[in-house]
Design an enzyme around this catalytic site. Structure first.
Site, mmCIF file in Angstrom:
data_model
loop_
_atom_site.group_PDB
_atom_site.id
_atom_site.type_symbol
_atom_site.label_atom_id
_atom_site.label_comp_id
_atom_site.label_asym_id
_atom_site.label_seq_id
_atom_site.Cartn_x
_atom_site.Cartn_y
_atom_site.Cartn_z
ATOM 1 N N ARG A 32 0.849 -1.196 0.000
ATOM 2 C CA ARG A 32 0.000 0.000 0.000
ATOM 3 C C ARG A 32 0.883 1.244 0.000
ATOM 4 O O ARG A 32 2.024 1.203 0.446
ATOM 5 C CB ARG A 32 -0.871 0.039 1.259
ATOM 6 C CG ARG A 32 -1.910 -1.025 1.362
ATOM 7 C CD ARG A 32 -2.635 -0.916 2.721
ATOM 8 N NE ARG A 32 -3.598 -1.973 2.879
ATOM 9 C CZ ARG A 32 -3.327 -3.169 3.400
ATOM 10 N NH1 ARG A 32 -2.107 -3.452 3.816
ATOM 11 N NH2 ARG A 32 -4.273 -4.085 3.499
ATOM 12 N N LYS A 59 -1.939 -0.651 7.855
ATOM 13 C CA LYS A 59 -3.369 -0.853 8.051
ATOM 14 C C LYS A 59 -3.665 -1.915 9.107
ATOM 15 O O LYS A 59 -4.529 -1.721 9.962
ATOM 16 C CB LYS A 59 -4.023 -1.245 6.721
ATOM 17 C CG LYS A 59 -5.524 -1.419 6.805
ATOM 18 C CD LYS A 59 -6.120 -1.717 5.448
ATOM 19 C CE LYS A 59 -7.623 -1.919 5.551
ATOM 20 N NZ LYS A 59 -8.205 -2.248 4.257
ATOM 21 N N HIS A 115 -3.589 3.164 -5.156
ATOM 22 C CA HIS A 115 -4.052 1.857 -4.693
ATOM 23 C C HIS A 115 -4.284 0.890 -5.856
ATOM 24 O O HIS A 115 -4.277 -0.329 -5.669
ATOM 25 C CB HIS A 115 -5.311 1.999 -3.832
ATOM 26 C CG HIS A 115 -5.546 0.827 -2.944
ATOM 27 N ND1 HIS A 115 -4.745 0.540 -1.862
ATOM 28 C CD2 HIS A 115 -6.487 -0.153 -3.007
ATOM 29 C CE1 HIS A 115 -5.184 -0.568 -1.277
ATOM 30 N NE2 HIS A 115 -6.233 -1.007 -1.948
ATOM 31 N N ARG A 118 -1.666 -1.811 -6.101
ATOM 32 C CA ARG A 118 -1.848 -2.991 -5.243
ATOM 33 C C ARG A 118 -2.826 -3.975 -5.874
ATOM 34 O O ARG A 118 -2.591 -5.187 -5.885
ATOM 35 C CB ARG A 118 -2.336 -2.539 -3.859
ATOM 36 C CG ARG A 118 -2.506 -3.660 -2.850
ATOM 37 C CD ARG A 118 -2.717 -3.066 -1.466
ATOM 38 N NE ARG A 118 -3.247 -4.009 -0.506
ATOM 39 C CZ ARG A 118 -2.527 -4.887 0.175
ATOM 40 N NH1 ARG A 118 -1.227 -4.957 -0.012
ATOM 41 N NH2 ARG A 118 -3.097 -5.695 1.046
ATOM 42 N N HIS A 141 -2.900 -10.058 3.678
ATOM 43 C CA HIS A 141 -4.289 -10.213 4.114
ATOM 44 C C HIS A 141 -4.356 -11.222 5.249
ATOM 45 O O HIS A 141 -3.728 -12.277 5.194
ATOM 46 C CB HIS A 141 -5.171 -10.705 2.963
ATOM 47 C CG HIS A 141 -5.435 -9.680 1.916
ATOM 48 N ND1 HIS A 141 -5.895 -10.006 0.659
ATOM 49 C CD2 HIS A 141 -5.313 -8.323 1.924
ATOM 50 C CE1 HIS A 141 -6.052 -8.903 -0.050
ATOM 51 N NE2 HIS A 141 -5.705 -7.866 0.699
ATOM 52 N N TYR A 150 -10.222 -10.702 -6.080
ATOM 53 C CA TYR A 150 -9.314 -10.704 -7.227
ATOM 54 C C TYR A 150 -9.502 -11.959 -8.063
ATOM 55 O O TYR A 150 -9.369 -11.925 -9.281
ATOM 56 C CB TYR A 150 -7.863 -10.570 -6.765
ATOM 57 C CG TYR A 150 -7.630 -9.307 -5.991
ATOM 58 C CD1 TYR A 150 -7.663 -8.066 -6.615
ATOM 59 C CD2 TYR A 150 -7.399 -9.340 -4.622
ATOM 60 C CE1 TYR A 150 -7.478 -6.895 -5.900
ATOM 61 C CE2 TYR A 150 -7.192 -8.179 -3.901
ATOM 62 C CZ TYR A 150 -7.243 -6.958 -4.545
ATOM 63 O OH TYR A 150 -7.049 -5.807 -3.840
#
Length: 175
Positions: A32, A59, A115, A118, A141, A150
């Site tokens: 990110r 994040k 973004h 990413r 993640h 995705y």
């Protein structure tokens, strides 16, 4: 973005080459913007000949150990005389406003933010055959379900690709 669109961006000059490098670095490693801004030289190391990053994701606060591909390494600046505490990328504020004209010059008209890099990384990994779990871990993640969006994009691309095949008159199968 598609791999071809990434190639267009690479071939298109940008006024701020540092921003271009950071964006393309993200396309090839999936970080990110917040993690790229915070990335310091002490976070970059070599482990058994493989360049890696050790970062706590901004994040999620989760640490990840991310191997870097040769493509990602191409977009990292030279370290030079920078110290371990120096940032890898020296980026200005308002990056999204800086990259939009670059995308336009490359002929990319879709929504384009930092973004997007990413998302490009995730889609590219799955398109090139990486499995969902590995892609999830590369993105940092916590849950594979987050990465599944995705996979749906890649599935729709597969259907789109198959619709390009048209050699003879269609035969309808009775099911």
């Amino acid at each position: 973005m598609t791999i071809e669109e990434v190639r267009l961006l690479i071939a298109t000059p940008m006024q701020n080459e540092g921003v271009k490098s950071a964006y393309l670095f993200s396309c090839f490693c999936g970080l990110r913007i917040s993690d790229i801004i915070g990335l310091q030289w002490k976070d970059v190391f070599i482990d058994n000949g493989q360049y890696r990053l050790a970062v706590a994701m901004q994040k999620t606060k989760e640490p990840i150990y991310l191997p870097l591909s040769n493509e990602a390494l191409k977009w990292m600046p030279e370290r030079g005389d920078k110290t371990a505490d120096d940032h890898v990328f020296d980026l200005p504020s308002g990056i999204n406003q800086l990259i939009k004209p670059w995308a336009k010059a490359a002929g990319i008209s879709k929504r384009f933010t930092f973004h997007t890099a990413r998302h490009t990384f995730a889609t590219m990994m799955l398109t090139l055959g990486a499995d969902l779990y590995t892609t999830s871990k590369l993105l940092g993640h916590a849950n594979v379900k987050t990465t599944q969006i995705y996979a749906k994009i890649v599935d729709s691309k597969k259907v789109e690709a198959l619709s390009l095949i048209h050699i003879s008159e269609p035969t309808r199968l009775a099911l």
